[in-house]
Design a protein around this motif. Structure first.
Motif, PDB file in Angstrom:
ATOM      1  N   ASN A  58      39.861  27.712  10.245  1.00 39.77           N
ATOM      2  CA  ASN A  58      38.604  28.227   9.729  1.00 39.77           C
ATOM      3  C   ASN A  58      38.540  29.743   9.936  1.00 39.77           C
ATOM      4  OD1 ASN A  58      35.554  29.010  10.214  1.00 39.77           O
ATOM      5  ND2 ASN A  58      35.547  27.141   8.980  1.00 39.77           N
ATOM      6  N   VAL A  59      38.186  30.467   8.886  1.00 40.58           N
ATOM      7  CA  VAL A  59      38.203  31.925   8.934  1.00 40.58           C
ATOM      8  C   VAL A  59      37.175  32.464   9.930  1.00 40.58           C
ATOM      9  CG1 VAL A  59      37.829  34.019   7.583  1.00 40.58           C
ATOM     10  CG2 VAL A  59      39.059  32.097   6.572  1.00 40.58           C
ATOM     11  N   VAL A  60      35.973  31.895   9.926  1.00 40.10           N
ATOM     12  CA  VAL A  60      34.911  32.390  10.810  1.00 40.10           C
ATOM     13  C   VAL A  60      35.253  32.104  12.272  1.00 40.10           C
ATOM     14  CG1 VAL A  60      32.463  32.219  11.387  1.00 40.10           C
ATOM     15  CG2 VAL A  60      33.194  32.093   8.992  1.00 40.10           C
ATOM     16  N   GLU A  61      35.726  30.884  12.566  1.00 37.81           N
ATOM     17  CA  GLU A  61      36.098  30.537  13.939  1.00 37.81           C
ATOM     18  C   GLU A  61      37.250  31.404  14.436  1.00 37.81           C
ATOM     19  OE1 GLU A  61      36.974  26.406  14.022  1.00 37.81           O
ATOM     20  OE2 GLU A  61      34.869  25.762  13.923  1.00 37.81           O
ATOM     21  N   GLU A  62      38.211  31.661  13.551  1.00 40.06           N
ATOM     22  CA  GLU A  62      39.346  32.502  13.942  1.00 40.06           C
ATOM     23  C   GLU A  62      38.897  33.931  14.233  1.00 40.06           C
ATOM     24  OE1 GLU A  62      43.487  33.523  14.489  1.00 40.06           O
ATOM     25  OE2 GLU A  62      42.292  31.694  14.594  1.00 40.06           O
ATOM     26  N   LEU A  63      37.982  34.447  13.428  1.00 39.76           N
ATOM     27  CA  LEU A  63      37.471  35.799  13.656  1.00 39.76           C
ATOM     28  C   LEU A  63      36.738  35.886  14.986  1.00 39.76           C
ATOM     29  CD1 LEU A  63      37.010  38.671  12.613  1.00 39.76           C
ATOM     30  CD2 LEU A  63      34.961  37.838  11.439  1.00 39.76           C
ATOM     31  N   LEU A  64      35.889  34.897  15.283  1.00 42.32           N
ATOM     32  CA  LEU A  64      35.163  34.885  16.538  1.00 42.32           C
ATOM     33  C   LEU A  64      36.120  34.770  17.729  1.00 42.32           C
ATOM     34  CD1 LEU A  64      32.499  34.694  18.148  1.00 42.32           C
ATOM     35  CD2 LEU A  64      32.551  32.214  17.765  1.00 42.32           C
ATOM     36  N   ALA A  65      37.106  33.879  17.615  1.00 43.34           N
ATOM     37  CA  ALA A  65      38.060  33.683  18.702  1.00 43.34           C
ATOM     38  C   ALA A  65      38.875  34.942  18.963  1.00 43.34           C
ATOM     39  CB  ALA A  65      38.983  32.504  18.387  1.00 43.34           C
ATOM     40  N   SER A  66      39.338  35.603  17.906  1.00 45.09           N
ATOM     41  CA  SER A  66      40.155  36.807  18.081  1.00 45.09           C
ATOM     42  C   SER A  66      39.334  37.969  18.632  1.00 45.09           C
ATOM     43  CB  SER A  66      40.815  37.197  16.750  1.00 45.09           C
ATOM     44  OG  SER A  66      39.823  37.405  15.755  1.00 45.09           O
ATOM     45  N   LEU A  67      38.071  38.093  18.197  1.00 42.03           N
ATOM     46  CA  LEU A  67      37.216  39.162  18.726  1.00 42.03           C
ATOM     47  C   LEU A  67      36.973  38.975  20.225  1.00 42.03           C
ATOM     48  CD1 LEU A  67      34.547  39.550  15.873  1.00 42.03           C
ATOM     49  CD2 LEU A  67      36.295  41.208  16.542  1.00 42.03           C
ATOM     50  N   CYS A  68      36.685  37.742  20.639  1.00 42.09           N
ATOM     51  CA  CYS A  68      36.463  37.483  22.064  1.00 42.09           C
ATOM     52  C   CYS A  68      37.753  37.681  22.862  1.00 42.09           C
ATOM     53  CB  CYS A  68      35.941  36.063  22.252  1.00 42.09           C
ATOM     54  SG  CYS A  68      34.283  35.774  21.582  1.00 42.09           S
ATOM     55  N   THR A  69      38.882  37.279  22.289  1.00 44.33           N
ATOM     56  CA  THR A  69      40.155  37.437  22.991  1.00 44.33           C
ATOM     57  C   THR A  69      40.485  38.903  23.212  1.00 44.33           C
ATOM     58  OG1 THR A  69      40.970  35.381  22.016  1.00 44.33           O
ATOM     59  CG2 THR A  69      42.605  36.883  22.918  1.00 44.33           C
ATOM     60  N   PHE A  70      40.340  39.708  22.174  1.00 39.96           N
ATOM     61  CA  PHE A  70      40.641  41.137  22.325  1.00 39.96           C
ATOM     62  C   PHE A  70      39.572  41.838  23.157  1.00 39.96           C
ATOM     63  CE2 PHE A  70      43.614  40.433  18.836  1.00 39.96           C
ATOM     64  CZ  PHE A  70      44.680  41.228  19.242  1.00 39.96           C
ATOM     65  N   GLY A  71      38.352  41.292  23.189  1.00 41.74           N
ATOM     66  CA  GLY A  71      37.338  41.848  24.079  1.00 41.74           C
ATOM     67  C   GLY A  71      37.737  41.704  25.541  1.00 41.74           C
ATOM     68  N   VAL A  72      38.239  40.515  25.908  1.00 42.60           N
ATOM     69  CA  VAL A  72      38.722  40.311  27.279  1.00 42.60           C
ATOM     70  C   VAL A  72      39.941  41.193  27.545  1.00 42.60           C
ATOM     71  CG1 VAL A  72      39.646  38.612  28.896  1.00 42.60           C
ATOM     72  CG2 VAL A  72      37.824  37.957  27.327  1.00 42.60           C
ATOM     73  N   THR A  73      40.811  41.347  26.546  1.00 44.45           N
ATOM     74  CA  THR A  73      42.010  42.181  26.714  1.00 44.45           C
ATOM     75  C   THR A  73      41.640  43.639  26.943  1.00 44.45           C
ATOM     76  OG1 THR A  73      43.168  40.678  25.206  1.00 44.45           O
ATOM     77  CG2 THR A  73      44.220  42.787  25.686  1.00 44.45           C
ATOM     78  N   ILE A  74      40.626  44.130  26.225  1.00 41.83           N
ATOM     79  CA  ILE A  74      40.170  45.512  26.415  1.00 41.83           C
ATOM     80  C   ILE A  74      39.674  45.717  27.832  1.00 41.83           C
ATOM     81  CG2 ILE A  74      38.367  47.158  25.750  1.00 41.83           C
ATOM     82  CD1 ILE A  74      38.595  46.068  22.894  1.00 41.83           C
ATOM     83  N   LEU A  75      38.925  44.745  28.333  1.00 43.98           N
ATOM     84  CA  LEU A  75      38.431  44.838  29.707  1.00 43.98           C
ATOM     85  C   LEU A  75      39.588  44.786  30.702  1.00 43.98           C
ATOM     86  CD1 LEU A  75      35.898  45.037  31.454  1.00 43.98           C
ATOM     87  CD2 LEU A  75      35.796  42.536  31.465  1.00 43.98           C
ATOM     88  N   TRP A  76      40.605  43.972  30.418  1.00 43.96           N
ATOM     89  CA  TRP A  76      41.761  43.855  31.305  1.00 43.96           C
ATOM     90  C   TRP A  76      42.564  45.160  31.349  1.00 43.96           C
ATOM     91  CZ3 TRP A  76      44.452  41.709  35.021  1.00 43.96           C
ATOM     92  CH2 TRP A  76      45.836  41.835  35.064  1.00 43.96           C
ATOM     93  N   LEU A  77      42.767  45.788  30.180  1.00 41.39           N
ATOM     94  CA  LEU A  77      43.547  47.025  30.127  1.00 41.39           C
ATOM     95  C   LEU A  77      42.731  48.242  30.535  1.00 41.39           C
ATOM     96  CD1 LEU A  77      45.458  46.442  26.753  1.00 41.39           C
ATOM     97  CD2 LEU A  77      46.349  46.183  29.074  1.00 41.39           C
ATOM     98  N   GLY A  78      41.415  48.152  30.422  1.00 46.62           N
ATOM     99  CA  GLY A  78      40.560  49.294  30.718  1.00 46.62           C
ATOM    100  C   GLY A  78      40.091  49.950  29.435  1.00 46.62           C
ATOM    101  N   PRO A  79      38.796  49.899  29.130  1.00 45.62           N
ATOM    102  CA  PRO A  79      38.313  50.453  27.855  1.00 45.62           C
ATOM    103  C   PRO A  79      38.487  51.962  27.772  1.00 45.62           C
ATOM    104  CG  PRO A  79      36.481  49.804  29.279  1.00 45.62           C
ATOM    105  CD  PRO A  79      37.713  49.318  29.944  1.00 45.62           C
TER     106      PRO A  79
END
Length: 538
Positions: A361-382
């Motif tokens: 599903n396009v919408v679910e994939e977009l939401l999942a990827s946004l949340c995943t990269f949000g956690v990654t940004i916090l992990w690497l340091g914004p």
């Protein structure tokens, strides 16, 4: 198009030949730039005297590599050798309590290197997340873990917590952020797994065993708690045949890679050259393209060696750690792009797959990827570079799904069915070629700088068009086909095609001719007449 679609052998040989020649050609340009600019003023901070028998200076721009394999290799090797020694003694005397020995040794090692105040800080985070996990509310554990991780990325919390570290040595900041960051991710994994447990709770001792396992403590990789708990609790410590030999071979291989990389640093200054933009503007297109590619390959080699050494120690402890990162050379899909399989498995298990479901599903994939990269940004340091990197990679991941959905519609799906598998593979490789360079350009943002990525993109697609663009894309097309051929062979090994059923045995008798004739004629007459149309369809 199936992954087992094959191409003619002579075509694969041609692709391999083109690829090898292109690699040597790009390497020769980088060697020429390295030799001519060795005495430049901009090179002095990072290009320093190397092995005297080479007669060349050495690229020392990567401080992490230098600290790992020159300044502090004795200290790191001493700590890991001590861990292996104590682990071996415990596995022979008390295999059921080996995870407890791992924890005690790791706790003492961290105490010795960073001080008791740092240990107290780590323990406070463990106790906090353990207490939250007892509530067994998944979103609360996740929010608490992310807020705790954010305290190491923003002021004034960072300065306040770094004051707990004793001593002033070069690895102090790396040990601090590495130990704290990986601790929070491990505690979140423990808390989320505790929420999934139906009967009771895991004890805090299990969390401490999991967190203070020394090989993973400072530098990772991250193994999710459910896997570590099962593997560290095994009392059967028998190995497969040739198991110890394979572990030793992996260790020697990583040692050989370290030596090869150190030798190449005396001839190819791939880390220092991208910092000198004046020199890059006068460099050839091939030198720029080669630098972008070799920088990503080196980053993979560094991660593979670091994780490989740690994984070798963990395999001696009868654990099955996350695999080394997948080489950038083997990547032409955003969905396969990850330089740390431990972090990738963590994110997929708790964020990406949890929100994205089957990723259709396009919408679910977009939401999942946004949340995943949000956690990654916090992990690497914004910061600006990380935000730009995350945006482009998130867009590339979703664009792949959008493109797949679009070409699955008519008339494209019928058109692909009508063509041969080899033709379909060639057409898909053309699209994968542009995808490959998108991955390269997006990821050198994080490894080098935004200016270097802009310069490579302009030279590749604007100033170098059409000659450089066409040649580079053709070489990349050959690379993608070589990757697909390797994947095809691996797929045949993992899932071989079924063999045709054996022919029925011929009925023979030793009686009279008339009896033999009647015995063979009866089953022949009993066979139904085959339908010609059905036979043709099959």
């Amino acid at each position: 198009m199936g992954i087992k679609a094959a191409l003619p052998k002579y075509e694969i040989y041609f692709y391999n030949t083109v690829l090898c020649l292109a690699m040597f050609w790009a390497g020769s340009w980088i060697l020429d730039v390295s030799s001519s600019g060795a005495n430049r003023k901009a090179f002095k901070p990072s290009v320093k005297p190397g092995w005297y028998y080479f007669g060349r200076k050495r690229d020392s721009a990567d401080l992490e590599w230098v600290m790992w394999f020159s300044t502090f290799r004795e200290h790191i090797l001493f700590a890991l050798c001590g861990h292996v020694l104590f682990a071996k003694i415990c596995s022979m005397l008390a295999p059921k309590h080996r995870s407890l020995v791992y924890m005690v040794y790791g706790l003492l090692a961290v105490w010795t290197s960073m001080g008791w105040t740092y240990v107290t800080l780590i323990l406070s985070h463990c106790i906090l997340l353990y207490s939250i996990s007892l509530v067994k509310i998944r979103w609360l554990c996740f929010v608490t873990g992310l807020c705790t991780l954010a305290t190491f990325k923003c002021e004034p919390f960072v300065s306040w917590q770094t004051g707990f570290v004793e001593g002033d040595f070069d690895l102090r900041h790396i040990f601090f952020y590495g130990g704290c960051g990986f601790t929070i991710m491990r505690c979140m994994s423990f808390a989320l797994e505790n929420c999934e447990r139906k009967d009771g709770n895991y004890s805090i001792l299990e969390l401490l065993k999991y967190n203070f396992y020394l090989p993973f403590f400072y530098f990772g990789p991250i193994m999710t708690f459910d896997k570590f708990y099962v593997q560290a609790s095994k009392s059967d410590l028998s190995r497969k045949e040739w198991g110890l030999w394979n572990i030793s071979l992996h260790g020697l291989t990583h040692l050989g890679v370290v030596i090869v990389v150190d030798v190449l640093f005396h001839f190819l200054y791939i880390l220092t050259i991208p910092t000198d933009l004046k020199l890059l503007r006068h460099a050839s297109d091939w030198a720029l393209v080669g630098l972008a590619y070799f920088n990503l390959v080196y980053d993979w080699v560094k991660a593979a060696v670091m994780f490989g050494i740690i994984n070798t120690v963990s395999r001696l402890d009868h654990l099955d750690p996350p695999k080394p990162p997948k080489c950038i050379t083997m990547l032409y899909m955003f969905s396969e792009t990850h330089f740390d399989r431990g972090i990738n498995e963590w994110l997929c298990k708790y964020v990406y797959d949890h929100l994205g479901g089957k990723h259709e599903n396009v919408v679910e994939e977009l939401l999942a990827s946004l949340c995943t990269f949000g956690v990654t940004i916090l992990w690497l340091g914004p910061c600006e570079v990380v935000l730009v990197w995350a945006f482009f990679n998130c867009f590339g991941l979703n664009f792949e799904l959008w493109t797949a959905k679009f070409f699955a519609m008519e008339p494209f799906s019928s058109l692909e069915i009508s063509m041969s598998e080899a033709t379909s593979r060639r057409i898909r490789a053309v699209f994968n070629t542009f995808n490959f360079w998108s991955i390269v350009l997006y990821n050198i943002l994080a490894l080098n700088s935004l200016d270097f990525a802009k310069l490579v993109a302009k030279r590749l697609f604007l100033k170098g068009f059409p000659f450089t663009t066409i040649i580079v894309m053709f070489v990349t097309y050959c690379l993608v086909q070589v990757i697909k051929e390797r994947e095809r062979r691996q797929a045949l090994i993992d899932d071989p095609d079924p063999l045709p059923p054996p022919a029925p045995p011929t009925t023979t008798t030793t009686t009279s001719t008339s009896t033999s004739t009647s015995a063979t004629a009866a089953p022949t007459a009993a066979q139904p007449v085959a339908d010609p149309s059905k036979e043709k369809a099959e």
